[in-house]
Design a protein around this motif. Structure first.
Motif, mmCIF file in Angstrom:
data_model
loop_
_atom_site.group_PDB
_atom_site.id
_atom_site.type_symbol
_atom_site.label_atom_id
_atom_site.label_comp_id
_atom_site.label_asym_id
_atom_site.label_seq_id
_atom_site.Cartn_x
_atom_site.Cartn_y
_atom_site.Cartn_z
ATOM 1 N N PRO A 103 44.178 40.371 38.764
ATOM 2 C CA PRO A 103 44.979 39.350 37.689
ATOM 3 C C PRO A 103 46.435 39.823 37.777
ATOM 4 O O PRO A 103 46.598 41.103 38.054
ATOM 5 N N ARG A 104 47.282 39.040 37.530
ATOM 6 C CA ARG A 104 48.662 38.990 37.497
ATOM 7 C C ARG A 104 49.037 40.121 36.226
ATOM 8 O O ARG A 104 50.202 40.814 36.437
ATOM 9 N N THR A 105 47.991 40.059 35.473
ATOM 10 C CA THR A 105 48.325 41.028 34.252
ATOM 11 C C THR A 105 48.131 42.380 34.378
ATOM 12 O O THR A 105 48.199 43.127 33.308
ATOM 13 N N ILE A 144 46.909 37.057 41.359
ATOM 14 C CA ILE A 144 46.416 35.744 40.932
ATOM 15 C C ILE A 144 46.556 35.561 39.690
ATOM 16 O O ILE A 144 46.408 36.379 38.789
ATOM 17 N N ASP A 145 46.650 34.104 39.054
ATOM 18 C CA ASP A 145 46.875 34.066 37.788
ATOM 19 C C ASP A 145 45.718 33.718 36.844
ATOM 20 O O ASP A 145 45.595 34.285 35.683
ATOM 21 N N ASP A 146 44.819 33.201 37.619
ATOM 22 C CA ASP A 146 43.584 33.039 37.014
ATOM 23 C C ASP A 146 42.330 33.993 37.246
ATOM 24 O O ASP A 146 41.887 33.990 38.348
#
Length: 386
Positions: free
Chosen positions: A118-120, A139-141
Motif C-alpha cells: 500500500p502507498r501508506t 498501489i493506492d487500493d
C-alpha cells in the motif's frame, strides 16, 4: 501504474542448475546458524505478583521483525519446491515487514525482489527494502494487493511468494527451531515454564497456526489467544465461523489485520480472540515502550493489550501463572506514524484514555477498565465446566 520490464530466462533452459539451488539453501541455512535466538524478556510488574509476563523480542532479528522467520521459511519452501531458481524474480504482497525480510534473503541469494505494498506503508520500511536492493511497487487500493502482486509476477516471469497462502505450510510446526519451540525451550528454567496463554496477532495467520499446532503436537495445556485489530476480517470470521467475511477499510496497524480471512489463518487452533481498537493499540504500545525504555511497534501494542486483558481475568479469580507474547518489531519504523501526534490526530485516534486505564491496571492490579470484543472458541475449552 509502474511496471518492470525484467524477465528471467526459461527455467528449463541451460542457465538453470541444481547446484545453484543447493548453494542458495546453504546460504540461508548458514545465515540461521550465525543468528542467535531472540531474547525472551521478563517484564517485571510488581502489582501482578504471581502472574509472570514474558515478551519474545523478535525485533532483534537481522531485519528487525518477527517476519524474518517467515521470510526464511518462505524462501526455503520456494527453493525446495523448485519455484525459485537462478535469476528468478521474486514478488511479494506485503504491508512492509515481510518485504523487508524477503528483500534481505533475495539479496543474499542474488535474485531480484519486488514488493507490492500500500502507498501508506511507512517510509522507514520502504527505505529498508531498498537498502537490501528490493524494488517497491506502491498501489493506492490495498484490496488490490494480491491481484497486483500476482499480475506483476506474471509480467516479470517470476515467482509470487504469496505469504498469505503459504505462511502456515512453509514453517515446520512440529519444531525445527520454530518460534513455539524456541519459547518453550527458553521457559524451561522459569518458575512457571508452561504458560497459561500465548498471545499472537493475526497478520498472515501463519505464526498463530504454527503456535497452535505445536501446542497440540506437544500436548501442552497452554492456550492460544489471537489479537485482531479494527478494520480486519479475522475476528468476524472466527466469531461467526464464516471465512467469507471481508473488511472494506484497510487496517491502520501495519503487520496485523487483513481485509479478508487469509488462507494461512487456522481458526481451529485458536482458543480465544479479541478485537482491539486502534486507539487502544497505540495506547498499549506507548505504555509498554515506557516500561521497556525503548520504542516498540504498533502490532506489539495489540498483543500487549490482549495479554493484559488475560492477566486481569486471572487476577479476578486469584489465578497464578505465566503469559507470553511477542515484540514484533521496533518502534523506530513508526516515528512518522504511530509516534507522531499530528498523524494520530488526522486519523481521529486518541490513545490517552486507554493509556490511563492500562497504566492504572499495571500499577494497581485493579480490574482492567477497558471493554472490547472478545470471543472464546467453546470447542477448544480444556475444562468446559470451568
Amino acid at each position: 501504474m509502474q511496471t518492470f520490464p525484467f524477465r528471467h530466462l526459461n527455467p528449463a533452459g541451460p542457465a538453470y542448475r541444481r547446484g545453484w539451488v543447493d548453494e542458495a539453501v546453504a546460504a540461508i541455512e548458514a545465515d540461521q546458524c550465525r543468528t542467535a535466538d531472540t531474547h525472551l524478556i521478563r517484564l517485571i510488574v510488581p502489582a501482578l505478583a504471581g502472574i509472570d509476563i514474558y515478551l519474545k523480542d523478535e525485533s532483534t532479528h537481522p531485519t528487525g521483525s518477527l517476519k524474518h522467520r517467515l521470510a526464511r521459511s518462505l524462501f526455503l519452501y520456494a527453493l525446495c519446491n523448485g519455484h525459485i531458481r537462478e535469476r528468478t524474480p521474486v514478488v511479494e504482497a506485503s504491508s512492509g515487514s515481510t518485504a523487508v525480510s524477503e528483500a534481505y534473503f533475495a539479496q543474499m541469494i542474488g535474485v531480484p525482489f519486488y514488493a507490492v505494498m500500500p502507498r501508506t506503508t511507512s517510509a522507514e520500511k520502504i527505505a529498508a527494502i531498498e537498502h537490501y536492493g528490493g524494488n517497491c511497487h506502491l498501489i493506492d487500493d490495498g484490496r488490490a494487493l494480491y491481484a497486483e502482486a500476482g499480475a506483476l509476477a506474471a509480467r516479470l516471469g517470476g515467482h509470487y511468494m504469496d505469504q498469505f497462502t503459504f505462511a502456515e505450510r512453509a514453517t515446520d510446526w512440529r519444531g525445527n527451531n520454530n518460534i513455539a519451540e524456541s519459547i518453550f525451550t527458553q521457559l524451561q528454567g522459569e518458575p512457571r515454564p508452561l504458560p497459561d496463554w500465548i498471545v499472537m496477532g493475526a497478520g498472515t495467520g501463519g505464526t498463530s497456526a504454527t503456535i497452535g499446532r505445536y501446542l497440540r503436537y506437544r500436548q501442552y495445556p497452554t492456550r492460544l489467544c489471537v489479537a485482531d485489530v479494527e478494520h480486519s476480517a479475522f475476528f468476524d470470521c472466527f466469531s461467526s465461523q464464516d471465512r467469507s467475511h471481508v473488511c472494506d477499510r484497510p487496517s491502520l496497524i501495519e503487520g496485523v489485520g487483513r481485509p479478508r480471512c487469509e488462507p494461512s489463518f487456522v481458526p481451529g487452533v485458536v482458543d480465544r480472540m479479541m478485537k482491539i481498537p486502534d486507539a487502544a493499540t497505540i495506547a498499549a504500545m506507548n505504555v509498554l515502550s515506557r516500561r521497556l525504555r525503548r520504542a516498540v511497534g504498533g502490532s506489539t501494542g495489540t498483543n500487549f493489550l490482549a495479554l493484559c486483558r488475560l492477566a486481569s481475568d486471572m487476577r479476578k479469580v486469584n489465578q497464578t501463572g505465566s503469559l507470553v507474547t511477542l515484540i514484533c518489531d521496533s518502534g523506530e519504523r513508526y516515528r512518522q506514524t504511530y509516534y507522531e501526534p499530528a498523524w494520530l490526530k488526522a486519523r481521529g485516534l486518541d490513545p490517552a484514555p486507554f493509556e490511563a486505564a492500562l497504566s492504572s491496571f499495571l500499577d494497581t492490579a485493579h480490574p482492567l477498565a477497558l471493554e472490547f470484543e472478545d470471543v472464546t472458541n467453546p470447542q477448544n475449552l480444556l475444562n468446559p465446566e470451568a
